[in-house]
Scaffold this motif. Structure first.
Motif, PDB file in Angstrom:
ATOM      1  N   VAL A  25       0.875  -1.159   0.000  1.00 46.95           N
ATOM      2  CA  VAL A  25       0.000   0.000   0.000  1.00 46.95           C
ATOM      3  C   VAL A  25       0.920   1.217   0.000  1.00 46.95           C
ATOM      4  O   VAL A  25       1.741   1.369   0.903  1.00 46.95           O
ATOM      5  CB  VAL A  25      -0.934   0.020   1.225  1.00 46.95           C
ATOM      6  N   VAL A  43       1.220   0.727  -9.795  1.00 47.82           N
ATOM      7  CA  VAL A  43       0.034  -0.126  -9.861  1.00 47.82           C
ATOM      8  C   VAL A  43       0.340  -1.390 -10.661  1.00 47.82           C
ATOM      9  O   VAL A  43      -0.078  -2.489 -10.290  1.00 47.82           O
ATOM     10  CB  VAL A  43      -1.162   0.643 -10.470  1.00 47.82           C
ATOM     11  N   THR A  48      -1.203  -0.930  -4.266  1.00 49.02           N
ATOM     12  CA  THR A  48      -2.410  -0.128  -4.113  1.00 49.02           C
ATOM     13  C   THR A  48      -1.976   1.266  -3.689  1.00 49.02           C
ATOM     14  O   THR A  48      -1.169   1.415  -2.774  1.00 49.02           O
ATOM     15  CB  THR A  48      -3.338  -0.739  -3.045  1.00 49.02           C
ATOM     16  N   GLY A  73      -7.281  -2.194 -13.401  1.00 40.32           N
ATOM     17  CA  GLY A  73      -7.275  -1.634 -12.054  1.00 40.32           C
ATOM     18  C   GLY A  73      -8.531  -0.830 -11.787  1.00 40.32           C
ATOM     19  O   GLY A  73      -9.353  -0.622 -12.670  1.00 40.32           O
ATOM     20  N   THR A  85      -6.283   0.683  -7.237  1.00 41.47           N
ATOM     21  CA  THR A  85      -5.890  -0.706  -7.003  1.00 41.47           C
ATOM     22  C   THR A  85      -5.436  -1.361  -8.298  1.00 41.47           C
ATOM     23  O   THR A  85      -5.887  -1.004  -9.386  1.00 41.47           O
ATOM     24  CB  THR A  85      -7.048  -1.524  -6.410  1.00 41.47           C
ATOM     25  N   VAL A  89      -7.593  -6.657  -7.595  1.00 39.03           N
ATOM     26  CA  VAL A  89      -7.907  -6.129  -6.264  1.00 39.03           C
ATOM     27  C   VAL A  89      -9.095  -5.197  -6.425  1.00 39.03           C
ATOM     28  O   VAL A  89      -9.002  -4.175  -7.099  1.00 39.03           O
ATOM     29  CB  VAL A  89      -6.703  -5.365  -5.652  1.00 39.03           C
ATOM     30  N   ILE A  91     -12.261  -2.743  -4.980  1.00 37.98           N
ATOM     31  CA  ILE A  91     -12.568  -1.794  -3.909  1.00 37.98           C
ATOM     32  C   ILE A  91     -13.992  -2.098  -3.453  1.00 37.98           C
ATOM     33  O   ILE A  91     -14.943  -1.921  -4.211  1.00 37.98           O
ATOM     34  CB  ILE A  91     -12.458  -0.343  -4.408  1.00 37.98           C
TER      35      ILE A  91
END
Length: 98
Positions: A25, A43, A48, A73, A85, A89, A91
């Motif tokens: 992150v 990314v 993230t 993403g 993200t 991945v 959200i």
């Protein structure tokens, strides 16, 4: 004793690769001073991004938003931050409607 041919060095390398694939992150400020290619590259590496937006979001994200979306993403503006993200991945916004 045993017929196992276990190479722990190889196993350790594979574990490092698996954990590295999870990404980090990355906290940052989206203010136009960072080259958009750096955000895309981060990314692409599986990171993230949580970027504090300092200015006009549409203008600041224009240099990388489409490319991130095209690679699979996601981007979401949330309380003054842009969350970006990598592919795979998602959200989860389910708790925002409570």
């Amino acid at each position: 004793m045993s017929d196992w041919d276990l190479d722990l060095r190889d196993a350790e390398e594979q574990m490092d690769e698996a954990f590295a694939a999870a990404g980090d992150v990355v906290l940052g400020v989206l203010d136009g001073t960072t080259d958009p290619d750096e955000w895309v590259r981060s990314v692409d590496y599986g990171n993230t991004l949580v970027l504090s937006v300092d200015g006009d979001l549409n203008e600041l994200a224009a240099g990388f938003a489409r490319e991130v979306k095209d690679m699979g993403g996601e981007l979401m503006h949330f309380r003054g931050f842009l969350v970006v993200t990598p592919p795979g991945v998602t959200i989860d916004t389910d708790r925002l409607s409570e």
